[in-house]
Every structure is written in structure tokens, then in C-alpha cells.
Design a protein around this motif. Sequence first.
Motif, PDB file in Angstrom:
ATOM      1  N   PHE A 137     -64.249 -56.344  47.809  1.00 43.48           N
ATOM      2  CA  PHE A 137     -65.450 -56.217  48.637  1.00 43.48           C
ATOM      3  C   PHE A 137     -65.617 -57.434  49.532  1.00 43.48           C
ATOM      4  CE2 PHE A 137     -69.691 -57.960  48.919  1.00 43.48           C
ATOM      5  CZ  PHE A 137     -70.171 -57.147  49.909  1.00 43.48           C
ATOM      6  N   LEU A 138     -65.402 -58.621  48.998  1.00 41.19           N
ATOM      7  CA  LEU A 138     -65.578 -59.837  49.809  1.00 41.19           C
ATOM      8  C   LEU A 138     -64.594 -59.850  50.964  1.00 41.19           C
ATOM      9  CD1 LEU A 138     -66.153 -62.632  47.157  1.00 41.19           C
ATOM     10  CD2 LEU A 138     -67.809 -61.511  48.580  1.00 41.19           C
ATOM     11  N   ASP A 158     -59.738 -60.983  27.314  1.00 44.38           N
ATOM     12  CA  ASP A 158     -60.840 -61.599  28.051  1.00 44.38           C
ATOM     13  C   ASP A 158     -60.474 -61.840  29.503  1.00 44.38           C
ATOM     14  OD1 ASP A 158     -63.433 -62.260  27.624  1.00 44.38           O
ATOM     15  OD2 ASP A 158     -62.993 -63.726  26.070  1.00 44.38           O
ATOM     16  N   GLN A 206     -68.288 -61.647  32.522  1.00 48.46           N
ATOM     17  CA  GLN A 206     -67.731 -60.330  32.827  1.00 48.46           C
ATOM     18  C   GLN A 206     -68.831 -59.280  32.948  1.00 48.46           C
ATOM     19  OE1 GLN A 206     -66.550 -62.426  30.570  1.00 48.46           O
ATOM     20  NE2 GLN A 206     -64.332 -62.405  30.503  1.00 48.46           N
ATOM     21  N   VAL A 262     -70.646 -59.726  36.187  1.00 50.16           N
ATOM     22  CA  VAL A 262     -69.888 -59.210  37.327  1.00 50.16           C
ATOM     23  C   VAL A 262     -69.987 -57.694  37.384  1.00 50.16           C
ATOM     24  CG1 VAL A 262     -67.580 -58.926  38.248  1.00 50.16           C
ATOM     25  CG2 VAL A 262     -68.325 -61.138  37.517  1.00 50.16           C
ATOM     26  N   ILE A 270     -63.128 -57.233  52.364  1.00 54.52           N
ATOM     27  CA  ILE A 270     -63.408 -56.173  53.332  1.00 54.52           C
ATOM     28  C   ILE A 270     -64.600 -56.547  54.195  1.00 54.52           C
ATOM     29  CG2 ILE A 270     -64.199 -53.797  53.557  1.00 54.52           C
ATOM     30  CD1 ILE A 270     -62.468 -53.113  51.204  1.00 54.52           C
ATOM     31  N   SER A 271     -65.641 -57.138  53.565  1.00 53.75           N
ATOM     32  CA  SER A 271     -66.803 -57.487  54.376  1.00 53.75           C
ATOM     33  C   SER A 271     -66.496 -58.652  55.290  1.00 53.75           C
ATOM     34  CB  SER A 271     -67.994 -57.803  53.483  1.00 53.75           C
ATOM     35  OG  SER A 271     -67.673 -58.871  52.652  1.00 53.75           O
ATOM     36  N   ALA A 272     -65.576 -59.538  54.906  1.00 50.19           N
ATOM     37  CA  ALA A 272     -65.164 -60.576  55.848  1.00 50.19           C
ATOM     38  C   ALA A 272     -64.325 -59.975  56.958  1.00 50.19           C
ATOM     39  CB  ALA A 272     -64.375 -61.663  55.123  1.00 50.19           C
ATOM     40  N   GLY A 326     -62.601 -55.654  41.843  1.00 52.46           N
ATOM     41  CA  GLY A 326     -63.897 -55.202  42.339  1.00 52.46           C
ATOM     42  C   GLY A 326     -64.474 -56.096  43.404  1.00 52.46           C
ATOM     43  N   VAL A 327     -64.844 -57.315  42.993  1.00 56.93           N
ATOM     44  CA  VAL A 327     -65.645 -58.149  43.876  1.00 56.93           C
ATOM     45  C   VAL A 327     -64.807 -58.736  45.007  1.00 56.93           C
ATOM     46  CG1 VAL A 327     -67.137 -60.147  43.945  1.00 56.93           C
ATOM     47  CG2 VAL A 327     -67.200 -58.651  42.010  1.00 56.93           C
ATOM     48  N   PRO A 363     -64.069 -58.880  23.203  1.00 56.62           N
ATOM     49  CA  PRO A 363     -63.757 -59.390  24.545  1.00 56.62           C
ATOM     50  C   PRO A 363     -64.884 -59.132  25.529  1.00 56.62           C
ATOM     51  CG  PRO A 363     -61.913 -58.176  23.714  1.00 56.62           C
ATOM     52  CD  PRO A 363     -62.973 -58.070  22.698  1.00 56.62           C
ATOM     53  N   GLY A 364     -64.988 -59.999  26.485  1.00 53.43           N
ATOM     54  CA  GLY A 364     -66.098 -59.882  27.425  1.00 53.43           C
ATOM     55  C   GLY A 364     -67.098 -60.971  27.132  1.00 53.43           C
ATOM     56  N   VAL A 389     -63.397 -58.958  38.580  1.00 54.02           N
ATOM     57  CA  VAL A 389     -63.500 -59.819  39.759  1.00 54.02           C
ATOM     58  C   VAL A 389     -62.397 -59.513  40.753  1.00 54.02           C
ATOM     59  CG1 VAL A 389     -63.522 -62.184  40.536  1.00 54.02           C
ATOM     60  CG2 VAL A 389     -64.603 -61.600  38.413  1.00 54.02           C
ATOM     61  N   LEU A 445     -73.241 -61.467  52.911  1.00 49.43           N
ATOM     62  CA  LEU A 445     -72.051 -61.130  53.696  1.00 49.43           C
ATOM     63  C   LEU A 445     -72.226 -59.842  54.472  1.00 49.43           C
ATOM     64  CD1 LEU A 445     -68.910 -62.023  51.659  1.00 49.43           C
ATOM     65  CD2 LEU A 445     -69.397 -62.584  53.994  1.00 49.43           C
ATOM     66  N   LYS A 477     -65.924 -58.407  60.092  1.00 45.63           N
ATOM     67  CA  LYS A 477     -66.382 -59.268  61.175  1.00 45.63           C
ATOM     68  C   LYS A 477     -65.225 -59.689  62.078  1.00 45.63           C
ATOM     69  CE  LYS A 477     -70.197 -61.190  58.468  1.00 45.63           C
ATOM     70  NZ  LYS A 477     -70.972 -59.964  58.669  1.00 45.63           N
ATOM     71  N   PHE A 537     -60.182 -58.608  31.391  1.00 48.66           N
ATOM     72  CA  PHE A 537     -61.513 -58.147  31.779  1.00 48.66           C
ATOM     73  C   PHE A 537     -61.954 -58.803  33.091  1.00 48.66           C
ATOM     74  CE2 PHE A 537     -64.231 -56.000  28.586  1.00 48.66           C
ATOM     75  CZ  PHE A 537     -65.074 -55.442  29.509  1.00 48.66           C
ATOM     76  N   THR A 538     -61.832 -60.131  33.108  1.00 52.01           N
ATOM     77  CA  THR A 538     -62.250 -60.851  34.300  1.00 52.01           C
ATOM     78  C   THR A 538     -61.416 -60.452  35.509  1.00 52.01           C
ATOM     79  OG1 THR A 538     -62.706 -62.656  32.809  1.00 52.01           O
ATOM     80  CG2 THR A 538     -62.838 -63.130  35.120  1.00 52.01           C
ATOM     81  N   MET A 547     -72.613 -53.116  58.990  1.00 52.91           N
ATOM     82  CA  MET A 547     -71.734 -52.528  57.996  1.00 52.91           C
ATOM     83  C   MET A 547     -72.471 -51.483  57.172  1.00 52.91           C
ATOM     84  SD  MET A 547     -69.784 -54.499  54.987  1.00 52.91           S
ATOM     85  CE  MET A 547     -69.078 -53.630  53.607  1.00 52.91           C
TER      86      MET A 547
END
Lengths: 80, 153
Positions: free
Chosen positions: A66-67, A51, B42, B45, A69-71, A62-63, B37-38, A59, B139, A74, A54-55, B1
Motif C-alpha cells: 500500500f505504501l 513470529d 502483528q 498491523v 502504491i500510494s507513493a 500488506g502495508v 506467535p504474534g 507488513v 499518504l 504521485k 507473521f510480521t 486517490m
Amino acid sequence: MIHALDFMLLLLLVIIALIAISLKDILGAVIVLGAYSLIMALAWLEMNAPDVAFTEAAVGAGVTSFLFISALSKTKRWEK
Amino acid sequence: MSEKMVESVVARTISRIIIPFIQLYGIYVITHGESSPGGGFQGGVILGTSIILFGIVFSLNTTKKWISKKILILFMSLGLLIYSGIGAIDMLFGGKYLEYGKLPLPLHSPEMSALSILMVEIGIGLCVMSTITLLFIFLAGEKSGTRMDSWEI
């Protein structure tokens, strides 16, 4: 479980973290952090926590990349 | 961007092929959250990441045509409402908060628990997906100095 695999993953984690904090190129550091998250996800999976793995993969790799890079878009790319 | 589309044909074609599969996988992770799982977070996201990929490759303006900020804020609140609503309904019928099995449905207790968990996971998934997408829009899309709480698209 498998001690050799554990040792390899943790060693790789330390190496990648050292690379990430020593890079002058911040975009490169963000990409290396993505790789850190990938290895960390493998380590979680190896510790029987699918579990969390996975997170971490979704997160962390992936996320968060991205956060960052986008920050970064600027500000400036190279650290002085 | 991301004012204009990515020029690379490879990136556009691959994303167009792979985005439906990412979304299908996200829905799979959400709906099988109680037995494997998951779960809601998840899967949400993963769904949000597919929209972020779409926005990076096919420009932010195209994304805003498909899914606007108002709809995303609505989804976010709706997810929270589903989650807390199921808990509150359980409380209304004499259980504890999120005590599955107290719902007034003609089902056996394990089935009702599975149904309630599925609904709760769907709520969490909606909430997380729209939050991640809103983060992307705020963003990547806003000019610096825009207020974060403005409802303008």
C-alpha cells in the motif's frame, strides 16, 4: 527441515526478485514484491520462525504494498 | 486517490463481510500474544490493514467520519503511555523497568505477569494500529504540499 521445499522456496525467491528488478512497469514490480513477501513468509515459517513470518506477511505483503502504491500514485507508472 | 467509493459491487460486498473478521483476528493475535506467535505489533498491523482496506474501498472521507486524525494521534500517545506506564509502575514498586510481577495487585506472580504482558501488548497494538492508519491518511489523503504535522482533518 525439508531440503527440497527449502530449495524450491529459495529458488522462487531469487526468480521473483529478478523479475521485480527487471520489470519496467513499477506497479507490476510492487505487486511482484508482494508475492516476494508471501514466499519469504513461507520461508520464515519453514525455518521455524512463525513470529517473523507473521510480521513479514502482515507488513511486507500488506502495508508495504500500500505504501509503495500510494507513493507511486504521485509519480509516473512506467519506468523510462 | 481515494476521494470516491470503489464502483465494483463485488469489492464493496466482500470488504463489508471480511473487515469484521480481519479485526477480530487482529484482536485475537494481540490478546494471545504471550502464548502463541504474534503479539502487539502483528495484531496492530492487522487492525491497521483492516482500516486501510475500508479506506480504499469506501473512500477516505467515510473513514475520516469514523475515525479522525485527532483520535488517531490520541490513540498513538495512549498506547505509548500504557506501555511505558506499566514499566514505570513496576519501577515505582521496586522492580526493574518492565519487571512483571511487582504490580500491587492481589494476584499470584504468573497471573500478574500474564496481565501485565496483556496490557503491554494492548498498548503496542493501539500504537501500531493508529500509526499505520495515520500513514494511510497522510499518504492517500493529503494534497501535495500539506504539512505533515497539521492537525486539520
